[in-house]
Design an enzyme around this catalytic site. Structure first.
Site, PDB file in Angstrom:
ATOM      1  N   TYR A  66      -1.244  -0.340  10.405  1.00 34.08           N
ATOM      2  CA  TYR A  66      -1.417  -0.864   9.045  1.00 34.08           C
ATOM      3  C   TYR A  66      -0.176  -0.567   8.190  1.00 34.08           C
ATOM      4  O   TYR A  66       0.339  -1.450   7.490  1.00 34.08           O
ATOM      5  CB  TYR A  66      -2.659  -0.226   8.424  1.00 34.08           C
ATOM      6  N   SER A  81       0.875  -1.184   0.000  1.00 33.74           N
ATOM      7  CA  SER A  81       0.000   0.000   0.000  1.00 33.74           C
ATOM      8  C   SER A  81       0.905   1.225   0.000  1.00 33.74           C
ATOM      9  O   SER A  81       2.056   1.152   0.458  1.00 33.74           O
ATOM     10  CB  SER A  81      -0.861   0.000   1.269  1.00 33.74           C
TER      11      SER A  81
END
Ligand SMILES: NC(=O)c1ccc[n+]([C@@H]2O[C@H](COP(=O)([O-])OP(=O)(O)OC[C@H]3O[C@@H](n4cnc5c(N)ncnc54)[C@H](O)[C@@H]3O)[C@@H](O)[C@H]2O)c1
Length: 249
Positions: A153, A143
């Site tokens: 994350y 990501s």
């Protein structure tokens, strides 16, 4: 792809979102796909839509080695081998966009098990089949958060970039290439339902050069490149597909 060989792609989290878009594209290109997903009903619906001769639904929780092995065995029984592993399954909702000391150790272990160790489990189980393929390819989904990595994350997605390098080195002598995509915010149902509008707008306006939300279809060209012989001299790389994030010059 530059040759006509029909390949078999094992796609974790293939039932929905980005994984499903990849499955659709690979089937359209004449390949076969395994929707290796923790949600069996969604995987079965997707497989039925793609056609039983082209798609297999397999229960797979990437965090659970036994279920990964069972899904890999089912794939080989059905399609005879595995040419491509796409490590796409991941925990990614806003509940993980928190400072690293603000989640419990148990929660940390949960996301690490899925986003990081899940890739190790799948790579280990698929390795002999990717080696046998002769030109095996692994593609993992990180990501843009793996470049800023200011939250839980993001740290797991930075680890996905690290794993890409580590697996590329470890699997090089098996003829297996390992690469990675780092998408910006995409239009999957899960992301649309979860990401607050103001955060998305801030991201698009201040962090991207192309001022719109990414679409899963935006990732398909890069996925095809990394999974095909077109990229036979490329391994250990991460490509950002994020509308110009992070405004690099
Ligand atoms: N959507 C975005 O904006 C975006 C942006 C950057 C990166 N990503 C990454 O892309 C990947 C896919 O995101 P998405 O938005 O398509 O997700 P999604 O939630 O739409 O779909 C994820 C799929 O993975 C399955 N899954 C969840 N946990 C699993 C597990 N432990 N084992 C196997 N399958 C599991 C789910 O059942 C689902 O079918 C994730 O790794 C995410 O971090 C997404």
């Amino acid at each position: 792809m530059t040759d006509d060989r029909s390949r078999v792609a094992f796609i974790t989290g293939g039932a929905r979102g980005i994984g499903r878009t990849f499955a659709d594209a690979l089937v359209a290109d004449g390949h076969r796909v395994v929707l290796a997903d923790a949600s069996v009903p969604d995987a079965e619906i997707a497989a039925a839509e793609l056609g039983a001769d082209r798609a297999l639904a397999a229960y797979c929780d990437v965090a659970d080695e036994d279920s990964v092995r069972a899904a890999v065995d089912a794939t080989v029984d059905r399609f005879g081998g595995i040419d491509i592993l796409i490590n796409n399954a991941g925990r990614h909702l806003m509940s993980w966009s928190r400072p690293v000391t603000d989640v419990t150790t148990e929660a940390w272990r949960d996301i690490l098990d899925v986003n990081v160790l899940g890739i190790v489990n799948c790579a280990r189980a698929c390795r002999p089949h990717l080696r046998a393929a002769g030109d095996g390819a692994i593609l993992s989904v990180s990501s843009v958060s793996g470049f800023t990595s200011t939250d839980v994350y993001g740290v797991t997605k930075l680890a996905v970039r690290g794993l890409t390098v580590a697996l590329a080195k470890a699997f090089a002598d098996d003829g297996i290439r390992v690469n990675c995509l780092a998408p910006g915010p995409m239009d999957t149902a899960a992301a649309l339902a979860d990401l607050p509008d103001e955060l998305l707008t801030e991201f698009i306006e201040n962090k991207q050069l192309i001022r719109r939300q990414g679409r899963t279809a935006d990732l398909v060209g890069a996925m095809r490149f990394f999974c095909s012989p077109e990229s036979s001299f490329v391994t250990g790389e991460t490509l950002i597909v994020g509308g110009g994030f992070p405004l690099r010059v």
